[in-house]
Write a protein that holds these residues in place. Sequence first.
Motif, PDB file in Angstrom:
ATOM      1  N   ILE A 379      25.941  39.057 -41.716  1.00  0.00           N
ATOM      2  CA  ILE A 379      25.905  37.703 -41.155  1.00  0.00           C
ATOM      3  C   ILE A 379      24.529  37.407 -40.559  1.00  0.00           C
ATOM      4  CG2 ILE A 379      26.879  36.250 -39.334  1.00  0.00           C
ATOM      5  CD1 ILE A 379      29.538  37.657 -39.783  1.00  0.00           C
ATOM      6  N   ALA A 380      23.949  38.394 -39.867  1.00  0.00           N
ATOM      7  CA  ALA A 380      22.625  38.178 -39.289  1.00  0.00           C
ATOM      8  C   ALA A 380      21.570  37.976 -40.379  1.00  0.00           C
ATOM      9  CB  ALA A 380      22.255  39.367 -38.401  1.00  0.00           C
ATOM     10  N   ARG A 381      21.673  38.705 -41.467  1.00  0.00           N
ATOM     11  CA  ARG A 381      20.699  38.540 -42.556  1.00  0.00           C
ATOM     12  C   ARG A 381      20.823  37.153 -43.192  1.00  0.00           C
ATOM     13  NH1 ARG A 381      22.378  42.399 -45.378  1.00  0.00           N
ATOM     14  NH2 ARG A 381      21.308  44.015 -44.180  1.00  0.00           N
ATOM     15  N   MET A 382      22.061  36.695 -43.419  1.00  0.00           N
ATOM     16  CA  MET A 382      22.251  35.357 -43.988  1.00  0.00           C
ATOM     17  C   MET A 382      21.753  34.283 -43.014  1.00  0.00           C
ATOM     18  SD  MET A 382      23.472  35.883 -46.957  1.00  0.00           S
ATOM     19  CE  MET A 382      23.956  34.223 -47.359  1.00  0.00           C
ATOM     20  N   ARG A 383      21.961  34.495 -41.717  1.00  0.00           N
ATOM     21  CA  ARG A 383      21.489  33.524 -40.731  1.00  0.00           C
ATOM     22  C   ARG A 383      19.976  33.422 -40.731  1.00  0.00           C
ATOM     23  NH1 ARG A 383      19.310  35.780 -36.021  1.00  0.00           N
ATOM     24  NH2 ARG A 383      21.209  36.995 -35.733  1.00  0.00           N
ATOM     25  N   ARG A 384      19.291  34.567 -40.832  1.00  0.00           N
ATOM     26  CA  ARG A 384      17.823  34.525 -40.860  1.00  0.00           C
ATOM     27  C   ARG A 384      17.320  33.776 -42.098  1.00  0.00           C
ATOM     28  NH1 ARG A 384      18.530  40.111 -39.483  1.00  0.00           N
ATOM     29  NH2 ARG A 384      18.209  40.464 -37.247  1.00  0.00           N
ATOM     30  N   MET A 386      18.876  31.415 -43.778  1.00  0.00           N
ATOM     31  CA  MET A 386      19.152  29.977 -43.646  1.00  0.00           C
ATOM     32  C   MET A 386      18.169  29.311 -42.703  1.00  0.00           C
ATOM     33  SD  MET A 386      23.310  30.043 -43.537  1.00  0.00           S
ATOM     34  CE  MET A 386      23.376  28.302 -43.156  1.00  0.00           C
ATOM     35  N   LEU A 387      17.904  29.940 -41.558  1.00  0.00           N
ATOM     36  CA  LEU A 387      16.941  29.344 -40.622  1.00  0.00           C
ATOM     37  C   LEU A 387      15.538  29.310 -41.202  1.00  0.00           C
ATOM     38  CD1 LEU A 387      18.112  30.919 -37.237  1.00  0.00           C
ATOM     39  CD2 LEU A 387      18.424  28.565 -38.017  1.00  0.00           C
ATOM     40  N   ALA A 398      12.659  28.518 -35.271  1.00  0.00           N
ATOM     41  CA  ALA A 398      13.476  29.514 -35.969  1.00  0.00           C
ATOM     42  C   ALA A 398      13.319  30.891 -35.326  1.00  0.00           C
ATOM     43  CB  ALA A 398      13.081  29.567 -37.445  1.00  0.00           C
ATOM     44  N   ASN A 402      16.398  32.985 -33.681  1.00  0.00           N
ATOM     45  CA  ASN A 402      16.673  34.342 -34.166  1.00  0.00           C
ATOM     46  C   ASN A 402      16.615  35.358 -33.030  1.00  0.00           C
ATOM     47  OD1 ASN A 402      17.177  33.887 -36.903  1.00  0.00           O
ATOM     48  ND2 ASN A 402      14.976  33.776 -37.370  1.00  0.00           N
ATOM     49  N   LEU A 405      19.875  35.005 -31.000  1.00  0.00           N
ATOM     50  CA  LEU A 405      21.029  35.513 -31.744  1.00  0.00           C
ATOM     51  C   LEU A 405      20.941  37.021 -31.997  1.00  0.00           C
ATOM     52  CD1 LEU A 405      21.544  32.600 -34.301  1.00  0.00           C
ATOM     53  CD2 LEU A 405      22.766  33.045 -32.164  1.00  0.00           C
ATOM     54  N   ASP A 406      19.708  37.553 -32.083  1.00  0.00           N
ATOM     55  CA  ASP A 406      19.561  39.013 -32.245  1.00  0.00           C
ATOM     56  C   ASP A 406      19.996  39.754 -30.984  1.00  0.00           C
ATOM     57  OD1 ASP A 406      18.713  38.755 -34.805  1.00  0.00           O
ATOM     58  OD2 ASP A 406      16.557  38.929 -34.334  1.00  0.00           O
TER      59      ASP A 406
END
Length: 509
Positions: A379-384, A386-387, A398, A402, A405-406
């Motif tokens: 999920i964190a990889r997909m979020r990065r 997308m941002l 961004a 990040n 959220l990290d």
Amino acid sequence: MIVAKILRSAGFADVISYVLGPDKGVKPGQFQARNIVDIGRAAPEMELIARRNHRAVDPCCHIIVSWSKDEDVTIPRQLQAGRKLLRALGLSDHQALIVPHYEPKDGIVPGPDGRHYEMHIVVNRIHPDGHADRMPHSFVRAERAAYRISQETGFATVPGRFNSIGIEGAGIDKPGLGAKIGSIKGQTGRATLADELRDRPGVLDLLRTARKDNWVSLLRAFAAQGIVIARPPEDNRAAKMRAGRSLKRAEELGPEFAFKRGLVMMDAADPSRHIKLSSLDSPYEKWGETALVKELGPVPDGMLAAAADDARRKAAAKRVPSELRDVPGLNPHPVGYRDFAIAEQKAKRQLEEQIAADRVKRSAIYQGAKQQRDSAMLIARMRRLMLRGFFGRRSLVASAINALLDQRLDLKLAAVRSERDTALTALKEAAARERVAVPRWADWRRQPQSVQQPEIPPIQEQPHTAATSPVRPRPNHKPPVFGAANVPYRRPTFKPATPPSRPRPTPGR
């Protein structure tokens, strides 16, 4: 003559300083040096030769040879026996020191009225040309060579563990102190108290722990093993003569010049079995009275009697009481070994099943934690991604999102690890609490059980009446006949009728 010990070490200085120390009283001409130029620099010379072989980690070999105190022993004969022993071991060309010892130990001089004779041989296993003699089966070869040398030189032959095979019948499986300094007990073939304490697992560790406290803890630790620590008993003529000479010497010269005898270990169940406490010595620790006094202070003679009474009580409690032998329902060994073996195998099988089940549970805990971590990281990889695609690769907004959220991701991963560790701790505690204990034969045979088996009442069969349905009797299975083809019992199964077959469709329709 018998080879008492063969020790190995990495250095020569400590061993040579011991065998040629000023307290040993070794005079010039009473020892022999082989392939050594300067006796004052014997240790550096041996170490210089040992450096020619870089793979040998213990080039120093220390051989200790003992003679009985009743033998006719002289220094020339001892040196001759030492040279023959080196020749028999293939070490005649190596550097060696042959040093007989005649110094008094605890005020006792070797001889018929004193202690045994001994000789020390320090050998360099590295040959001057650089090769190392591995000395395979060194104690076996040395003991057999000592037997032959004793016959050649006229010394008394002592049967040992290896030199009696094919010479004087069956060899002694386990000599007592035939391989120990202080006494030659190879003729008896009975284990001494020192041997028994070494054979008991964990006993020496308990004694070392008690030794760190004080004399009381040490005496109680020995008493728990049924061992009495006492002054040496005057149970023979030599001991009485020694005590008389010691008293006379103290009256003439003073109490500090009296002969001193160290403490002894005595079996509480059999007082005739006693041996000096220093027989527990090893190259790394000393158990004699001198070493204990330096570490713990003077010997509390008043506590020795109390500790001896405690040891005797514990030794008597371990025996089987005579009144239990007369009771017909009790037996000191009530259960045979067959029942114990069956119970042991069942317990081991249950223990293996429990261990396998715990292993599966542990794997499930790890797999669950790994799945949670992988899902959070995905999920964190997909979020990065997308941002980065929405705000741009170098956007500060961004980066700030990040970073926030990290931090939440790190907290979540820490919570996952904490839950995993908690679950593993709970599983470990439950396994330790529910784990099956495998029985031990020593505990099993001490259980007093009744020999008489309880009577099982016969089963009353109910009469069959018309109102009740008949009960199907149990099948009478005969015991299997070994060697014959035994057909296992199979339950009848219901097979439904075969459904009618449908006509196959004609191709092309």
